[in-house]
Design a protein around this motif. Structure first.
Motif, PDB file in Angstrom:
ATOM      1  N   TYR A   1      29.596  66.823  29.050  1.00 35.09           N
ATOM      2  CA  TYR A   1      28.720  67.269  30.132  1.00 35.09           C
ATOM      3  C   TYR A   1      28.948  66.436  31.393  1.00 35.09           C
ATOM      4  O   TYR A   1      29.464  65.323  31.348  1.00 35.09           O
ATOM      5  N   SER A   2      28.511  67.014  32.513  1.00 32.01           N
ATOM      6  CA  SER A   2      28.620  66.350  33.804  1.00 32.01           C
ATOM      7  C   SER A   2      28.124  64.911  33.737  1.00 32.01           C
ATOM      8  O   SER A   2      27.154  64.607  33.030  1.00 32.01           O
ATOM      9  N   LEU A   3      28.780  64.039  34.495  1.00 31.56           N
ATOM     10  CA  LEU A   3      28.318  62.660  34.572  1.00 31.56           C
ATOM     11  C   LEU A   3      26.988  62.533  35.296  1.00 31.56           C
ATOM     12  O   LEU A   3      26.396  61.445  35.350  1.00 31.56           O
ATOM     13  N   ASN A   4      26.470  63.636  35.841  1.00 31.33           N
ATOM     14  CA  ASN A   4      25.116  63.644  36.410  1.00 31.33           C
ATOM     15  C   ASN A   4      24.047  63.718  35.330  1.00 31.33           C
ATOM     16  O   ASN A   4      22.857  63.766  35.640  1.00 31.33           O
ATOM     17  N   LEU A   5      24.473  63.737  34.074  1.00 33.22           N
ATOM     18  CA  LEU A   5      23.563  63.531  32.939  1.00 33.22           C
ATOM     19  C   LEU A   5      23.661  62.063  32.539  1.00 33.22           C
ATOM     20  O   LEU A   5      24.745  61.552  32.281  1.00 33.22           O
ATOM     21  N   ILE A   6      22.511  61.391  32.505  1.00 33.32           N
ATOM     22  CA  ILE A   6      22.436  59.968  32.164  1.00 33.32           C
ATOM     23  C   ILE A   6      21.621  59.825  30.884  1.00 33.32           C
ATOM     24  O   ILE A   6      20.625  60.522  30.689  1.00 33.32           O
ATOM     25  N   PHE A   7      22.018  58.914  30.024  1.00 32.28           N
ATOM     26  CA  PHE A   7      21.284  58.643  28.793  1.00 32.28           C
ATOM     27  C   PHE A   7      20.392  57.417  28.967  1.00 32.28           C
ATOM     28  O   PHE A   7      20.837  56.390  29.485  1.00 32.28           O
ATOM     29  N   GLU A   8      19.135  57.515  28.517  1.00 39.54           N
ATOM     30  CA  GLU A   8      18.232  56.365  28.466  1.00 39.54           C
ATOM     31  C   GLU A   8      17.954  56.041  27.008  1.00 39.54           C
ATOM     32  O   GLU A   8      17.426  56.882  26.265  1.00 39.54           O
ATOM     33  N   VAL A   9      18.274  54.820  26.584  1.00 43.81           N
ATOM     34  CA  VAL A   9      18.288  54.458  25.168  1.00 43.81           C
ATOM     35  C   VAL A   9      16.948  54.724  24.497  1.00 43.81           C
ATOM     36  O   VAL A   9      16.879  55.363  23.443  1.00 43.81           O
ATOM     37  N   VAL A  10      15.858  54.245  25.085  1.00 45.98           N
ATOM     38  CA  VAL A  10      14.544  54.455  24.472  1.00 45.98           C
ATOM     39  C   VAL A  10      13.459  54.108  25.498  1.00 45.98           C
ATOM     40  O   VAL A  10      13.645  53.238  26.347  1.00 45.98           O
ATOM     41  N   ASN A  11      12.330  54.777  25.384  1.00 46.48           N
ATOM     42  CA  ASN A  11      11.217  54.584  26.298  1.00 46.48           C
ATOM     43  C   ASN A  11      10.295  53.449  25.851  1.00 46.48           C
ATOM     44  O   ASN A  11       9.853  53.421  24.700  1.00 46.48           O
ATOM     45  N   GLU A  12      10.019  52.533  26.752  1.00 44.38           N
ATOM     46  CA  GLU A  12       9.022  51.474  26.571  1.00 44.38           C
ATOM     47  C   GLU A  12       9.060  50.805  25.194  1.00 44.38           C
ATOM     48  O   GLU A  12       8.039  50.732  24.495  1.00 44.38           O
ATOM     49  N   PRO A  13      10.215  50.268  24.816  1.00 41.61           N
ATOM     50  CA  PRO A  13      10.302  49.610  23.503  1.00 41.61           C
ATOM     51  C   PRO A  13       9.596  48.272  23.457  1.00 41.61           C
ATOM     52  O   PRO A  13       9.258  47.765  22.381  1.00 41.61           O
ATOM     53  N   TYR A  14       9.352  47.681  24.638  1.00 38.61           N
ATOM     54  CA  TYR A  14       8.886  46.295  24.724  1.00 38.61           C
ATOM     55  C   TYR A  14       7.490  46.077  24.170  1.00 38.61           C
ATOM     56  O   TYR A  14       7.096  44.941  23.928  1.00 38.61           O
ATOM     57  N   PHE A  15       6.727  47.123  23.936  1.00 36.70           N
ATOM     58  CA  PHE A  15       5.408  46.950  23.326  1.00 36.70           C
ATOM     59  C   PHE A  15       5.520  46.669  21.822  1.00 36.70           C
ATOM     60  O   PHE A  15       4.555  46.242  21.199  1.00 36.70           O
ATOM     61  N   SER A  16       6.697  46.920  21.254  1.00 34.19           N
ATOM     62  CA  SER A  16       6.892  46.736  19.816  1.00 34.19           C
ATOM     63  C   SER A  16       8.073  45.844  19.474  1.00 34.19           C
ATOM     64  O   SER A  16       8.030  45.102  18.492  1.00 34.19           O
ATOM     65  N   LEU A  17       9.142  45.919  20.250  1.00 39.33           N
ATOM     66  CA  LEU A  17      10.362  45.195  19.940  1.00 39.33           C
ATOM     67  C   LEU A  17      10.456  43.901  20.752  1.00 39.33           C
ATOM     68  O   LEU A  17      10.106  43.872  21.933  1.00 39.33           O
TER      69      LEU A  17
END
Length: 473
Positions: A183-199
């Motif tokens: 897919y186009s490089l204008n698609l970006i992946f974000e690993v995970v949302n707000e992990p810092y409350f648990s990890l």
């Protein structure tokens, strides 16, 4: 010779159509954006907001936004493999007998994600695929947490269940990466949302490193696709500062992210335990300047660009666009809510960050786009896009403060300007109360019915202030 070889490799990559976009360029291209929250991150699409249609993406693009963040939850019944059959106890990891083949993302769900991403890309929007959701929290993130409230979810690091959960999360990312590798490089992946409350910071470093490697291993455009990461252990503006140099130095296409909902007494003031309804004093702004400045300093030092993935404040007066009612505990006054969004948006852009403001739909407490009517919450779209109100209007929250709201038998007024008079109107526009006392600091209500009223305070300098007041006698 090394430089010559790198030139040949870069040329071949470009010729194949895989021209890289540096993280710095990508953040500049992303600019001003919005989240499409509570849709694909709900347990079932349609549970928390209307099912997504291409008109949403068309309206976002035509408004002038240049990026969208799409929160998506792949847990629950969207991916096979029940990890709860494995022990949570210490030193049981050897009893884990699963394999990656146990964890299969529903192909129909991936098809739906692909459809939505295609709609957005077709509108020339840059798209962030964000792994996000309550089921993700319950089935994965909370299993790392040692907080007492998360005790039912916790698994020991050497347990069989921890091994299963880790493999499931990584296998899901492998499926995502394989589906979208061309897919186009204008698609970006974000690993995970707000992990810092648990990890912890270390837990998150390990997870970041593994997912980056998984994405890169799938080849195609994923070799150079930008990836959004954050740190563990500390939240808000401190989250990216927790990412280790080892992670930052392992890859050339990383963007760091943070979220911002401070001060909570204002941004969550539609809830019972938060009751600061205005924002915009010099002190308020200085706190933003200081915190965002800390992120900018870190960014410059690490040469990692910044993405403000979420920010926002509750709807004016706690308004619910689905029920067309105000909240029982009040909420931000309108000018302050607009000013808050405006100030954070402009601060982010001025510092070279990109942003996507949080919008969770018309049924939620933080609304920007109203899908059923294809309209926008008053003033917020303009504030985010830089189409701001006049200075007199947007700064009026610095002139006067009214509290508490809801009010029972009285209300307090603080102002750095002289108040000429105060009037109270019902929602039909009829004046039911007026007080001509100059510099009044407290009003005691007459015997009037419970409900929502409009308070107008006129200042001797010609300005005036108005807000909704919920009276509960």
């Amino acid at each position: 010779m090394k430089h010559y070889s790198m030139f040949i490799i870069a040329f071949v990559i470009y010729a194949l159509g895989y021209a890289q976009i540096t993280p710095q360029t990508m953040v500049g291209n992303m600019g001003r954006g919005i989240n499409i929250g509570n849709v694909l991150s709900a347990p079932k699409e349609g549970n928390w907001a209307l099912a997504l249609t291409d008109t949403y993406l068309k309206d976002v693009a035509s408004a002038g936004f240049t990026s969208v963040r799409i929160p998506i939850d792949f847990f629950g019944d969207r991916t096979s493999g029940n990890t709860s059959v494995y022990s949570k106890a210490e030193n049981t990891s050897a009893s884990y007998t699963g394999t990656p083949s146990d964890y299969v993302v529903n192909p129909a769900y991936l098809d739906r994600i692909e459809e939505v991403i295609t709609w957005a890309l077709n509108e020339n929007l840059i798209v962030v695929l964000d792994f996000h959701g309550n089921t993700l929290k319950d089935e994965f993130l909370h299993t790392f947490s040692t907080k007492s409230k998360d005790a039912p979810y916790y698994t020991h690091p050497t347990s069989a269940k921890r091994a299963a959960d880790n493999e499931k999360f990584r296998t899901i990312w492998l499926s995502i990466a394989n589906r979208f590798k061309d897919y186009s490089l204008n698609l970006i992946f974000e690993v995970v949302n707000e992990p810092y409350f648990s990890l912890s910071a270390n837990d998150m470093d390990i997870l970041n490193e593994d997912i980056i490697n998984i994405i890169r291993s799938t080849g195609g455009k994923n070799t150079y696709r930008n990836i959004i990461i954050t740190g563990g252990g500390k939240n808000s503006f401190e989250a990216p500062l927790q990412i280790s140099d080892q992670v930052l130095n392992m890859d050339n296409y990383l963007i760091a992210t943070f979220h911002y909902y401070w001060p909570r007494d204002f941004t969550a003031s539609a809830s019972e335990n938060h009751n600061d309804y205005d924002w915009g004093t010099p002190t308020d702004k200085t706190e933003i300047d200081k915190n965002f400045g800390a992120v900018q300093t870190w960014s410059a030092d690490k040469n990692i660009p910044i993405y403000l993935g979420e920010f926002g404040a509750d709807n004016e007066g706690g308004f619910n666009y689905n029920k067309n009612t105000y909240g029982a505990f009040g909420g931000p006054e309108e000018a302050s809510r607009i000013l808050y969004h405006e100030y954070l948006a402009e601060k982010a852009i001025d510092l070279g960050f990109s942003f996507t403001a949080w919008d969770a739909g018309h049924k939620s407490g933080k609304t920007i786009y109203i899908a059923p009517t294809r309209t926008w919450a008053k003033g917020i779209k303009e504030a985010l896009l830089g189409n701001t109100l006049s200075n007199n209007e947007s700064n009026k929250s610095e002139l006067i403060k009214v509290f508490p709201n809801p009010s029972r038998d009285h209300i307090n007024i603080k102002s750095n300007q002289t108040i000429d008079n105060v009037e109270l109107y019902n929602l039909h526009g009829s004046m039911i109360y007026k007080n001509n006392s100059k510099d009044i600091t407290q009003l005691h209500w007459p015997a009037i019915a419970n409900g929502t009223y409009i308070l107008i305070a006129k200042l001797t300098n010609g300005a005036h202030y108005n807000t909704k007041i919920l009276i509960l006698n």
